[in-house]
Every structure is written in structure tokens, then in C-alpha cells.
Motif scaffolding. Structure first.
Motif: not given
Length: 111
Positions: A72-78
Motif C-alpha cells: 500500500t502506497n508503494e510503486s515499482n516505478y515511481f
């Protein structure tokens, strides 16, 4: 004799499959961002300039490795610190605004 033949065939299959593994770095991953309400993916067909940015709904707290499904509230890009905004009149889209100012559109995944 059958057991020896089966064992030989299994070893052959394992050896061939090990030789066939691609370890190149040209793999591609889907850009995924996870928020409280679900998973969102980058939509390259949408231009951020076509939409009106709404209210801030989250900030990316962690950038994961590309092959890892974010929490949650994580990204694999941003990058950490990227702000996520609603888009006025479009519940299925959100806007990511990176610390550099670059904007991207993400679409809510169906599942």
C-alpha cells in the motif's frame, strides 16, 4: 532398468531447462502503484494535459524493485515522494506527479 531410464530422462529435462534460462536484463515489467483502494497501472495512451488534477489522495512511501508487487502506497516505478491525485470526473484514473514535476496517468486495474 525403467527406474534408471526415468531418472536419466528427468536429469536431462532439468539440464536442458537450466541451459535455456534467459538472464538478460531486457525484461519488462508493468508499472504498478498500490493505494488503499486497489492496484493502478500506467496508461501510456493517456496524456496528463488532457485532465484536470483533483485533490491529493496519497504520497508514494517506497519504491520497490520492478519485479516486486508493491504494498500500500508503494510503486515499482515511481520514486518515494511522488504525489498521487484524483482526476476530476474520472474515478478510473489518477495522476502521479513525480518530485521532478513529471506527470503520468494511471488506470485502476479491473481485478
Amino acid at each position: 532398468m525403467k527406474k534408471i531410464l526415468i531418472a536419466f530422462l528427468l536429469l536431462s529435462v532439468f539440464a536442458l531447462s537450466a541451459c535455456n534460462q534467459d538472464t538478460g536484463s531486457d525484461e519488462s515489467y508493468q508499472v504498478v502503484t498500490v493505494l488503499n483502494d486497489g492496484m493502478w497501472s500506467y496508461d501510456s495512451n493517456e496524456s496528463p494535459e488532457s485532465y484536470e488534477q483533483g485533490s491529493k489522495i496519497a504520497t508514494i512511501s517506497k519504491k520497490t524493485d520492478p519485479e516486486v508487487t508493491p504494498g500500500t502506497n508503494e510503486s515499482n516505478y515511481f520514486e518515494k515522494g511522488t504525489k498521487i491525485y484524483s482526476i476530476k470526473g474520472k474515478d478510473e484514473l489518477i495522476m502521479a506527479v513525480e518530485p521532478s514535476g513529471k506527470k503520468s496517468i494511471l488506470r485502476k486495474n479491473e481485478n
